[in-house]
Design a protein around this motif. Structure first.
Motif, PDB file in Angstrom:
ATOM      1  N   SER A   1     -25.164   1.754 -15.023  1.00 26.81           N
ATOM      2  CA  SER A   1     -25.466   3.058 -15.579  1.00 26.81           C
ATOM      3  C   SER A   1     -23.940   3.263 -16.230  1.00 26.81           C
ATOM      4  O   SER A   1     -23.035   3.609 -15.227  1.00 26.81           O
ATOM      5  N   VAL A   2     -23.786   3.655 -17.306  1.00 25.35           N
ATOM      6  CA  VAL A   2     -22.497   3.947 -17.987  1.00 25.35           C
ATOM      7  C   VAL A   2     -22.511   5.378 -17.838  1.00 25.35           C
ATOM      8  O   VAL A   2     -23.349   6.104 -17.686  1.00 25.35           O
ATOM      9  N   PHE A   3     -21.215   6.141 -18.037  1.00 20.97           N
ATOM     10  CA  PHE A   3     -20.813   7.423 -17.660  1.00 20.97           C
ATOM     11  C   PHE A   3     -21.171   8.373 -19.296  1.00 20.97           C
ATOM     12  O   PHE A   3     -20.548   7.956 -20.026  1.00 20.97           O
ATOM     13  N   ASP A   4     -22.256   8.857 -18.971  1.00 18.74           N
ATOM     14  CA  ASP A   4     -22.634   9.672 -20.246  1.00 18.74           C
ATOM     15  C   ASP A   4     -21.621  10.386 -20.883  1.00 18.74           C
ATOM     16  O   ASP A   4     -21.484  10.647 -22.081  1.00 18.74           O
ATOM     17  N   ARG A   5     -20.604  10.948 -20.176  1.00 17.39           N
ATOM     18  CA  ARG A   5     -19.954  11.965 -20.784  1.00 17.39           C
ATOM     19  C   ARG A   5     -18.269  11.134 -21.419  1.00 17.39           C
ATOM     20  O   ARG A   5     -17.646  11.735 -22.070  1.00 17.39           O
ATOM     21  N   LEU A   6     -18.035  10.023 -21.008  1.00 16.86           N
ATOM     22  CA  LEU A   6     -17.344   9.013 -21.348  1.00 16.86           C
ATOM     23  C   LEU A   6     -17.260   8.549 -22.665  1.00 16.86           C
ATOM     24  O   LEU A   6     -18.511   7.947 -22.938  1.00 16.86           O
ATOM     25  N   THR A   7     -16.303   8.253 -23.375  1.00 12.11           N
ATOM     26  CA  THR A   7     -16.734   7.555 -24.688  1.00 12.11           C
ATOM     27  C   THR A   7     -16.460   6.003 -24.341  1.00 12.11           C
ATOM     28  O   THR A   7     -16.008   5.651 -23.230  1.00 12.11           O
ATOM     29  N   GLY A   8     -16.931   5.159 -25.514  1.00 14.53           N
ATOM     30  CA  GLY A   8     -16.747   3.820 -25.215  1.00 14.53           C
ATOM     31  C   GLY A   8     -15.205   3.342 -24.835  1.00 14.53           C
ATOM     32  O   GLY A   8     -15.000   2.516 -23.991  1.00 14.53           O
ATOM     33  N   ARG A   9     -14.254   4.197 -25.448  1.00 17.62           N
ATOM     34  CA  ARG A   9     -13.038   3.665 -25.345  1.00 17.62           C
ATOM     35  C   ARG A   9     -12.464   4.215 -23.866  1.00 17.62           C
ATOM     36  O   ARG A   9     -11.740   3.405 -23.167  1.00 17.62           O
ATOM     37  N   GLN A  10     -12.917   5.182 -23.574  1.00 16.44           N
ATOM     38  CA  GLN A  10     -12.637   5.630 -22.234  1.00 16.44           C
ATOM     39  C   GLN A  10     -13.084   4.862 -21.063  1.00 16.44           C
ATOM     40  O   GLN A  10     -12.780   4.632 -19.893  1.00 16.44           O
TER      41      GLN A  10
ATOM     42  N   ASP B   1     -17.892   2.599 -32.967  1.00 12.12           N
ATOM     43  CA  ASP B   1     -18.479   3.428 -32.068  1.00 12.12           C
ATOM     44  C   ASP B   1     -17.698   3.765 -30.674  1.00 12.12           C
ATOM     45  O   ASP B   1     -18.031   4.331 -29.865  1.00 12.12           O
ATOM     46  N   ALA B   2     -16.478   3.270 -31.022  1.00 14.17           N
ATOM     47  CA  ALA B   2     -15.524   3.236 -29.573  1.00 14.17           C
ATOM     48  C   ALA B   2     -15.452   4.914 -29.208  1.00 14.17           C
ATOM     49  O   ALA B   2     -15.238   5.215 -27.983  1.00 14.17           O
ATOM     50  N   ASP B   3     -15.494   5.801 -30.028  1.00 12.10           N
ATOM     51  CA  ASP B   3     -15.030   7.013 -29.474  1.00 12.10           C
ATOM     52  C   ASP B   3     -16.471   8.151 -29.679  1.00 12.10           C
ATOM     53  O   ASP B   3     -16.421   9.533 -29.508  1.00 12.10           O
ATOM     54  N   ARG B   4     -17.540   7.418 -29.509  1.00 13.02           N
ATOM     55  CA  ARG B   4     -18.732   8.411 -29.273  1.00 13.02           C
ATOM     56  C   ARG B   4     -19.006   8.362 -27.719  1.00 13.02           C
ATOM     57  O   ARG B   4     -18.607   7.295 -27.041  1.00 13.02           O
ATOM     58  N   THR B   5     -19.734   9.355 -27.300  1.00 13.50           N
ATOM     59  CA  THR B   5     -19.991   9.115 -26.015  1.00 13.50           C
ATOM     60  C   THR B   5     -21.029   8.205 -25.492  1.00 13.50           C
ATOM     61  O   THR B   5     -21.823   8.027 -26.556  1.00 13.50           O
ATOM     62  N   ALA B   6     -20.983   7.647 -24.242  1.00 17.31           N
ATOM     63  CA  ALA B   6     -21.901   6.604 -24.011  1.00 17.31           C
ATOM     64  C   ALA B   6     -23.416   7.241 -23.936  1.00 17.31           C
ATOM     65  O   ALA B   6     -24.363   6.387 -23.781  1.00 17.31           O
ATOM     66  N   SER B   7     -23.505   8.316 -23.880  1.00 15.25           N
ATOM     67  CA  SER B   7     -24.894   9.060 -23.939  1.00 15.25           C
ATOM     68  C   SER B   7     -25.551   8.695 -25.159  1.00 15.25           C
ATOM     69  O   SER B   7     -26.908   8.719 -25.101  1.00 15.25           O
TER      70      SER B   7
ATOM     71  N   ALA C   1     -24.936  -0.138 -24.816  1.00 14.82           N
ATOM     72  CA  ALA C   1     -24.592   0.033 -23.334  1.00 14.82           C
ATOM     73  C   ALA C   1     -23.943  -1.299 -22.837  1.00 14.82           C
ATOM     74  O   ALA C   1     -23.013  -1.634 -21.884  1.00 14.82           O
ATOM     75  N   GLN C   2     -24.958  -2.271 -22.880  1.00 11.48           N
ATOM     76  CA  GLN C   2     -24.935  -3.602 -22.245  1.00 11.48           C
ATOM     77  C   GLN C   2     -23.451  -4.323 -22.949  1.00 11.48           C
ATOM     78  O   GLN C   2     -22.773  -4.914 -22.360  1.00 11.48           O
ATOM     79  N   ARG C   3     -23.408  -4.183 -24.360  1.00 13.29           N
ATOM     80  CA  ARG C   3     -21.943  -4.628 -24.832  1.00 13.29           C
ATOM     81  C   ARG C   3     -20.661  -3.967 -24.232  1.00 13.29           C
ATOM     82  O   ARG C   3     -20.097  -4.602 -24.016  1.00 13.29           O
ATOM     83  N   LEU C   4     -20.991  -2.606 -24.106  1.00 10.76           N
ATOM     84  CA  LEU C   4     -19.808  -1.996 -23.340  1.00 10.76           C
ATOM     85  C   LEU C   4     -19.660  -2.347 -22.185  1.00 10.76           C
ATOM     86  O   LEU C   4     -18.323  -2.946 -21.760  1.00 10.76           O
TER      87      LEU C   4
END
Length: 302
Positions: A86-95, A122-128, A135-138
């Motif tokens: 599970s990714v962190f919804d509030r973090l961006t892909g870059r983060q 999409d690096a600066d979009r939140t993972a949510s 998300a799998q690519r991230l």
């Protein structure tokens, strides 16, 4: 030194046996596919490698470091894509990638990783806001941080469309070419067949086969599939073909086609038997058994 070595590894949960005396060696620089039906024990084995679970018996090591006794040293050289992460919804892909770099004490530009896995835009979009495939690519990108010596990937193509799965496969091939060992489980057998040096098949916690794909074919009697088009297919034709030495199966595909699995030496005998039965062969071709055919052979009757 082996990248992964398991010796008589067993894992029991009460009376349930998840792994039963698994012996496995994966060489450095190898791409190894780990196969098995749902519930076979694949994720349990990976969890033991990562020290998320303890073996009931036996031991496992990564580059000579015991996965339980020296877990930190073992994990220091690996990148992991776990199943269901599970990714962190509030973090961006870059983060996310920056977090992976900080945890591994790696310098560099996260954009390079994000571009490589196809989500730089999409690096600066939140993972949510990410789709399951994004998300799998991230998470794959996070696993690639620091050029690990070993990649352990549990169902890495989950959520990816065919193009994404092909891009993931290309990345794994690139990682292997630079010297990384790749160990991954997957239920998408054509992907395993395309990239793996060897495969292991797990069934009910037992490692029932470990070999190259060609070796598996040979162990199943040569792995030849003969597809024969006849002028007619009588009720007793398939049974007559089954009586030929070296024939394993003979099944009617339709009203005029017989599909036969057999040894290479049996092919001419089958054609002679059909001729003796008064059946004319319109056409025939041979096919090598696919990994899916072999997987079914090893797991379907156990």
């Amino acid at each position: 030194m082996a990248a992964i070595e398991a010796e008589a590894v067993s894992k029991r949960y009460g009376t349930e046996v998840a792994l039963d005396r698994v012996d496995l060696t994966v060489a450095e620089g190898e791409t190894f596919g780990f196969l098995g039906p749902n519930g076979a024990g694949k994720s349990t084995f990976i969890n033991l490698l990562l020290d998320f679970a303890k073996p009931t018996d036996g031991s496992a090591s990564i580059f000579g470091n015991d996965c339980q006794g020296a877990g930190v040293a073992a994990r220091d050289r690996i990148g992991v894509l776990p199943e269901g992460y599970s990714v962190f919804d509030r973090l961006t892909g870059r983060q996310h990638v920056e977090y992976a770099m900080d945890s591994k004490d790696v310098d560099g530009d996260p954009s390079q990783i994000l571009d490589r896995v196809g989500i730089l835009d999409d690096a600066d979009r939140t993972a949510s806001d990410y789709s399951k495939g994004m998300a799998q690519r991230l998470v794959l990108g996070m696993a690639l941080v620091g050029e690990p010596d070993l990649l352990i990937l549990d169902e890495p193509s989950t959520g990816l469309d065919p193009n994404g799965a092909a891009e993931m496969r290309a990345i794994l091939e690139e990682e292997n070419e630079r010297g990384a060992t790749v160990f991954f489980s997957s239920h998408i057998l054509e992907q395993v067949e395309a990239v793996c040096d060897r495969v292991g098949i797990l069934q009910n916690g037992e490692l029932v086969a470990v070999d190259t794909i060609e070796g598996l074919r040979e162990s199943l009697g040569g792995g030849t599939k003969l597809v024969i088009t006849l002028d007619r297919l009588d009720d007793g034709t398939a049974e007559r073909v089954r009586s030929v030495a070296g024939v394993e199966t003979a099944v009617a595909r339709d009203e005029a086609t017989l599909e036969v699995t057999c040894t290479n030496d049996a092919k001419m005998d089958i054609l002679v038997e059909l001729h003796d039965a008064g059946v004319d062969v319109v056409n025939f071709r041979t096919e090598e058994a696919s990994l899916e055919d072999m997987f079914i052979e090893y797991t379907g009757n156990r």
